[in-house]
Design a protein around this motif. Sequence first.
Motif, PDB file in Angstrom:
ATOM      1  N   PRO A 109       5.592  39.885  11.608  1.00 44.99           N
ATOM      2  CA  PRO A 109       4.691  39.433  10.445  1.00 44.99           C
ATOM      3  C   PRO A 109       5.336  38.006   9.813  1.00 44.99           C
ATOM      4  CG  PRO A 109       6.299  41.102   9.829  1.00 44.99           C
ATOM      5  CD  PRO A 109       6.370  40.915  11.235  1.00 44.99           C
ATOM      6  N   ARG A 110       4.289  37.236   9.336  1.00 42.01           N
ATOM      7  CA  ARG A 110       4.786  36.142   8.739  1.00 42.01           C
ATOM      8  C   ARG A 110       4.626  36.071   7.408  1.00 42.01           C
ATOM      9  NH1 ARG A 110       6.083  35.770  14.081  1.00 42.01           N
ATOM     10  NH2 ARG A 110       6.357  33.453  14.604  1.00 42.01           N
ATOM     11  N   LEU A 137      10.077  34.820   6.561  1.00 43.40           N
ATOM     12  CA  LEU A 137      10.536  36.294   6.744  1.00 43.40           C
ATOM     13  C   LEU A 137      11.131  35.817   8.165  1.00 43.40           C
ATOM     14  CD1 LEU A 137       7.026  38.440   6.379  1.00 43.40           C
ATOM     15  CD2 LEU A 137       9.346  38.668   5.274  1.00 43.40           C
ATOM     16  N   GLY A 138      11.469  34.932   8.863  1.00 41.00           N
ATOM     17  CA  GLY A 138      11.965  34.593  10.108  1.00 41.00           C
ATOM     18  C   GLY A 138      13.234  35.354  10.068  1.00 41.00           C
ATOM     19  N   LEU A 176       4.375  37.048   0.050  1.00 35.33           N
ATOM     20  CA  LEU A 176       3.040  36.404   0.164  1.00 35.33           C
ATOM     21  C   LEU A 176       2.846  36.733   2.003  1.00 35.33           C
ATOM     22  CD1 LEU A 176       0.743  34.951  -0.804  1.00 35.33           C
ATOM     23  CD2 LEU A 176       2.301  32.733  -0.523  1.00 35.33           C
ATOM     24  N   ARG A 177       2.144  37.398   2.328  1.00 37.83           N
ATOM     25  CA  ARG A 177       2.021  37.721   3.882  1.00 37.83           C
ATOM     26  C   ARG A 177       0.868  36.338   4.050  1.00 37.83           C
ATOM     27  NH1 ARG A 177       2.672  42.457   6.309  1.00 37.83           N
ATOM     28  NH2 ARG A 177       1.833  40.928   8.218  1.00 37.83           N
ATOM     29  N   PRO A 189      -8.086  33.749   5.483  1.00 32.43           N
ATOM     30  CA  PRO A 189      -7.928  35.045   6.063  1.00 32.43           C
ATOM     31  C   PRO A 189      -6.270  35.246   6.461  1.00 32.43           C
ATOM     32  CG  PRO A 189      -9.617  33.774   7.017  1.00 32.43           C
ATOM     33  CD  PRO A 189      -8.804  32.804   5.772  1.00 32.43           C
ATOM     34  N   GLY A 190      -6.095  36.392   6.177  1.00 29.37           N
ATOM     35  CA  GLY A 190      -4.412  36.818   6.697  1.00 29.37           C
ATOM     36  C   GLY A 190      -3.510  36.612   5.255  1.00 29.37           C
ATOM     37  N   VAL A 191      -3.914  35.869   4.231  1.00 28.19           N
ATOM     38  CA  VAL A 191      -3.058  35.861   3.121  1.00 28.19           C
ATOM     39  C   VAL A 191      -3.130  36.975   2.088  1.00 28.19           C
ATOM     40  CG1 VAL A 191      -2.522  34.341   1.310  1.00 28.19           C
ATOM     41  CG2 VAL A 191      -3.143  33.242   3.427  1.00 28.19           C
TER      42      VAL A 191
END
Length: 482
Positions: free
Chosen positions: A450-451, A440-441, A415-416, A400-402
């Motif tokens: 977002p990461r 993304l930092g 690549l979220r 989930p979330g990828v």
Amino acid sequence: MARHARDVQLTLTLPPTGAALRHRISEAIIDAIRLGRLHPGDALPPTRALAAELGVSRAGVVEAYDELCAAGYACARPGSGTLIAPGADAAAAAGAESHVSDRPTPVPDTEPTPTAPTWDLTPGCPDTGLISPDDWRRAWRAAAAAPIRPRSPGSTGHPELRHALALHLRRTRGIIAHPDELVLVPGVDSALRTLAAAADLAGRDVAFEEPGYRNARRTLELSGARPRPIAVDADGLDPAALRETDAAVYCTPAHQYPLGARMPVTRRAGLVARAAASGTLIIEDDYDGEFRYDVSALPALRSIEGGREHVAYLGTASKILSPSIRMAWLLPPPALLARVHESLRRTSENCCGVTGLALAHFIESGALTRHLARASRTYSARRAALVGALRSRPTLMGRPGVDLVGIEAGLHVVLRLPDHADDDAIATELGARGIAVPGLGPYRTDAAGPRGLMCGYGQLPETQADAVAGAIAEVVGRHLAR
């Protein structure tokens, strides 16, 4: 210094080195000063006497005295000979030499130099190996054959390159501009500094994509502007989020940096219309707009009706050729053109004239068109290989979330990762394994933003995509399972 120089009995031992005689004599005299056998104001022996004592040529002693005088260790006075200069003792004690030593310099104990990564997925890095060596050499030979110009081109110079770029922009981005409207600058940072000064952005809000291009944000901040973050979505920046207090808006509509969204035509038209109504300056950074895959080209903001009066268009050779060229182009609104030239005259941020001629020939000869076609095919294949390899990892993409976003254009995909992921820690571990891929930092100002990982494929051979995807899946999976 004493009125009468003190005569000294000087016995020198020349260093047993392979250095030139003058250097050996000067080193011996400096050692005598350091050890206190010579003091400021002391007279050095006559050159003939010292040469006889040392058993060397007088010319070597004369050259050594000249060297000491040039370095400030001695001074020659008519009728008084050559004297040790004031402050020579302090200089000698500090280890100052009279010449650049040719002896090996001991290497201090430092941290080992980091090795280059095995796989470099840094976003926005083009593969310079795709440039035709013949076309490249031909362009530079043409530039070298041109007459040497007596002065820097300045902001109104580079007529050949401005003409070539005007045709290139019309053909590839649908932008109609007269060559005189184009301004050459040594990089996008220079263009942003110039625009900030020309548009009086200091102390005023500039709507800025969040997450966004950190170099642009920092440049605007250093120019006195106040970047105001606006969260982007799957369609990029939303014009409805602008405020009347925004003096300008910075955006990357062709391929949002870093998340990769392509701004649809409805938002593009809406953004230009809103700028026309409010007088807001739009800064359109079209950093890699030439690279699109499986999608049709969308018009640049500058090419939309009303864009010419309100959009400052930025393009660069960094992504299409190489960052080492240090060449970018700025197409400001007509009302700002004179102020842009004035700002560049004050800062003297000029581009190399020879580089401009070479790039102009590269474009006019058709070499750039051939290069873009060749590079687009190669990048498309590399993108497909990396995307396919990542998607083939169910342990990664099934979480989930990828997700993978921003795959339609540019030189990188994102690549979220889930919101709880520590993308910086993941990037650090991948770096230790030889994969340079940033998180993304550094691009977000909101800690809750977002990461993800920015996976550049410009320099990733297709044959290596599977190995890279496997390592990414392993490291990400282990972090997400914690």
